[in-house]
Design a protein around this motif. Sequence first.
Motif: not given
Length: 116
Positions: A90-92, A48-51, A113-116, A34-40
């Motif tokens: 920041t991404a989905v 992003v990461a896989a297991l 969402t990560v604010s600076s 399985m993996g985590w993916y992201r789309q900005a």
Amino acid sequence: QVQLVESGGGLVQAGGSLRLSCAASRSIFSINAMGWYRQAPGKQRELVAALASGGRTNYADSVKGRFTISRDYAKNTLYLQMNSLKPEDTAVYYCNTHPLPVQRYWGQGTQVTVSS
């Protein structure tokens, strides 16, 4: 029919942490990596990461040392612990099988969402 439902996203300041969850409608983790993916916005979806089913993990260079992927077989849930978050995170975020995502498994994702 497998359904994957992501949750746990939100708005956080830079340096903060979030833990994402991916709940599966039935057990697929024992037979699938399985993996985590992201789309900005304006960018392609990326891994992003896989297991792997055997426990081996791999991470994108951009998140190494900050993110940790894990799973709970009993709960049919995949997790992504994200620490030291940066605005560029920041991404989905989505979960899916790896290395070949199954099209019909893509869910709504969870917004981070990560604010600076």
